[in-house]
Design an enzyme around this catalytic site. Structure first.
Site, PDB file in Angstrom:
ATOM      1  N   TYR A  82      35.960  26.641  48.353  1.00 22.86           N
ATOM      2  CA  TYR A  82      36.086  26.940  49.777  1.00 22.86           C
ATOM      3  C   TYR A  82      37.433  26.459  50.311  1.00 22.86           C
ATOM      4  O   TYR A  82      37.866  25.336  50.054  1.00 22.86           O
ATOM      5  CB  TYR A  82      34.969  26.252  50.575  1.00 22.86           C
ATOM      6  CG  TYR A  82      35.143  26.384  52.074  1.00 22.86           C
ATOM      7  CD1 TYR A  82      34.858  27.585  52.715  1.00 22.86           C
ATOM      8  CD2 TYR A  82      35.635  25.328  52.838  1.00 22.86           C
ATOM      9  CE1 TYR A  82      35.043  27.722  54.079  1.00 22.86           C
ATOM     10  CE2 TYR A  82      35.825  25.448  54.207  1.00 22.86           C
ATOM     11  CZ  TYR A  82      35.525  26.653  54.825  1.00 22.86           C
ATOM     12  OH  TYR A  82      35.711  26.791  56.173  1.00 22.86           O
ATOM     13  N   GLY A  89      34.616  29.667  57.437  1.00 22.20           N
ATOM     14  CA  GLY A  89      33.461  29.817  58.313  1.00 22.20           C
ATOM     15  C   GLY A  89      32.493  30.852  57.776  1.00 22.20           C
ATOM     16  O   GLY A  89      31.998  30.752  56.643  1.00 22.20           O
TER      17      GLY A  89
END
Length: 548
Positions: A82, A89
């Site tokens: 990530y 998000g």
């Protein structure tokens, strides 16, 4: 280091040992070394006012390089992590191709730089940048040393990004303000410098011979994820609160003298029975300023035989009310110093473990709650001060002329000054409503609980500004009241306060424009002149050693 030219060649001459010591001292005075672990609120304010520049410790450089090595390893091995090669998000499951990683990082900065409102002042922008540098120095963000060094060069040159003060909800940190901070470093948006003022960032960097940052994988997120907006403004708030709180004790002592109050309520034995650190400290300060064998007061002597045994709470309860403010400030400062030296971005690069892990350290709840508490605590200094101003101005509560002026009716004196203090206290009551009890879900419910810490920090500063203004009015009123007690004199330390004010503000003989008086008196407080005037006299008393 000096040099001479011999046969066309420059030869470096080593300075004498005494010169070396002098150079080291100068460097120590000019630079604050950041390691990500030991920055204080006082140091951050010094960095903010431009007095000092930044250098990294060698250990910090080593940590930064190790964390970057792990990011590069992840990219080379095509691991999916990530923030490095995914969207953000709601788009966290969207994998981004390797040839788009630079664009990904640039996009997250540009799309997140959506703040509104007035820009932070250059001093506050400088503090924000300094604090972000300190957090990156911990070595858990994955930024490259090359990019990191460019940030430090921009700071040291005072090339400061245009950062709007509004737009952060303190969810994934202060995303919008930090994105604006990064945008300027990329040569986009606006920047400020001493030479240029506010203008296009690319021209500011160019004028100082600096290259815009070219973001590598993970670096955009490394620059924008964290609580540094909340915390840097909070550091300013807690330092200003410290300055005004200790001078509030001095002003209260002067008012007590003018109103011919008793010192009995400050007896050390009373406070030993309820030994909150702040209460004990304030009582000791009051004892050191008021009538004693060391510093006698003619005013106190004039009413020594009166039958009055207890003062109104605004006088006799100063140690309890001012005391908890001191303890609040100390508590909040502990929270903020921890936050200033913590990793608050995401994901976190654990180089020693060889892992990059997503967590929630970006959430702004800690500084948000602390700053709401600070506003509530420090406000009470203005609340009780305004009531003391009322007692000074109201002839039914004092032995002084109405509104502290002769020829009342023709002159209004401090009548409207007390109204100004009341207005500021009333505003503070609204501002003290905690922002951190609010939350709005954002980012398609990925950020479904937020701190609203940016507003907590900004309104804490506004509350403290109002406290400074109210106490400035009380200082003026107390010194004006002293005019009507003459020829009697108060204690030597309090006379020094009176003399200090009278060097810049004349007594009110007849009505005049007073707003400028308020600002002059406030400046004495914000520059700690009142504290400095009495500190040598206070040191003659053995004040108790209580935690700061």
């Amino acid at each position: 280091m000096s040099s001479e030219f011999i046969q066309g060649e420059e030869v470096k001459l080593e300075p004498l040992e005494s010169d070396m010591a002098s150079l080291k001292r100068q460097e120590a005075q000019q630079y604050i070394y950041l390691d990500g672990n030991s920055l204080t609120t006082e140091q951050l304010l010094r960095l903010g006012n431009g007095t000092y520049k930044i250098k990294l410790t060698p250990e910090a450089e080593r940590r930064v390089n190790k964390s970057r090595d792990l990011v590069e390893k992840v990219i080379n091995e095509n691991q999916v992590v990530y923030g490095i090669n995914t969207g953000f998000g709601k788009f966290a499951r969207t994998v981004i191709p390797r040839d788009k990683l630079k664009e990904l990082q640039e996009n997250v900065v540009r799309s997140t730089a959506v703040g509104v409102g007035d820009p932070l002042s250059p001093e506050r922008s400088r503090m924000l940048l300094a604090l972000r540098i300190n957090v990156l120095a911990k070595g858990y963000s994955g930024i490259s040393l090359e990019t990191f060094s460019q940030m430090i060069q921009a700071f040291n040159a005072s090339c400061l990004s245009y950062v709007p003060e509004k737009g952060t909800i303190g969810a994934s940190g202060d995303l919008a303000p930090l994105a604006h901070l990064a945008l300027g470093l990329m040569g986009e948006g606006k920047m400020w410098s001493p030479k240029s003022g506010w203008t296009d960032a690319k021209y500011v960097l160019q004028a100082y011979g600096l290259q815009p940052i070219s973001l590598k994988a993970k670096e955009g997120l490394a620059l924008i994820n964290g609580t540094q907006m909340i915390t840097s403004l909070g550091a300013e708030a807690v330092e200003r609160a410290t300055v005004i709180a200790r001078q509030a004790d001095i002003i209260a002592a002067l008012t007590l003298e003018v109103l011919k109050g008793t010192t009995r309520a400050f007896d050390s034995d009373i406070h030993d029975l309820r030994p909150h650190p702040g209460q004990v400290k304030v009582a000791a300060r009051l004892r050191s300023l008021l009538h004693s064998d060391i510093h006698p007061s003619e005013i106190a002597g004039s009413h020594r035989l009166c039958e009055h045994v207890q003062d109104p709470y605004t006088l006799c309860c100063c140690p309890q009310v001012h005391g908890v403010v001191n303890d609040t400030i100390a508590f909040v400062k502990t929270i903020l110093v921890t936050e200033m030296n913590s990793v608050t971005d995401n994901p976190i690069v654990f180089a020693e473990r060889g892992e990059i892990i997503s967590g929630g350290n970006f959430h702004g709840e800690y500084p948000a709650k602390a700053l709401d508490y600070l506003a509530i605590g420090v406000h009470e200094l203005a609340s009780i001060s305004e009531r003391r101003i009322e007692r000074l101005c109201n002839p039914s509560l004092s032995e002084l002329p109405a509104f502290l002026v002769n020829d009342g009716g023709l002159n209004c004196g401090f009548m409207m000054a007390q109204c100004t203090a009341a207005a500021l206290v009333s505003e503070n009551k609204v501002l003290c409503h905690p922002s951190s009890v609010d939350s709005l879900s954002t980012s398609a419910a990925a950020e479904d609980h937020v701190s609203m810490g940016g507003w907590a920090a900004r309104k804490a500063l506004r509350v403290i500004e109002h406290v400074e203004q109210v106490l400035a009015i009380e200082l003026l009123a107390a010194c004006q009241g002293l005019e009507f007690v003459r020829p009697l004199h108060t204690t030597e330390p309090l006379e020094r306060v009176y003399e200090l004010l009278r060097t810049v503000v004349k007594p009110l003989v007849r009505d005049r424009f007073m707003t400028s008086d308020f600002e002059i008196a406030r400046k004495l407080l914000t520059e700690e002149k009142v504290w400095q005037a009495v500190q040598p006299y206070m040191e003659q008393h053995k004040l108790p050693q209580v935690p700061e």
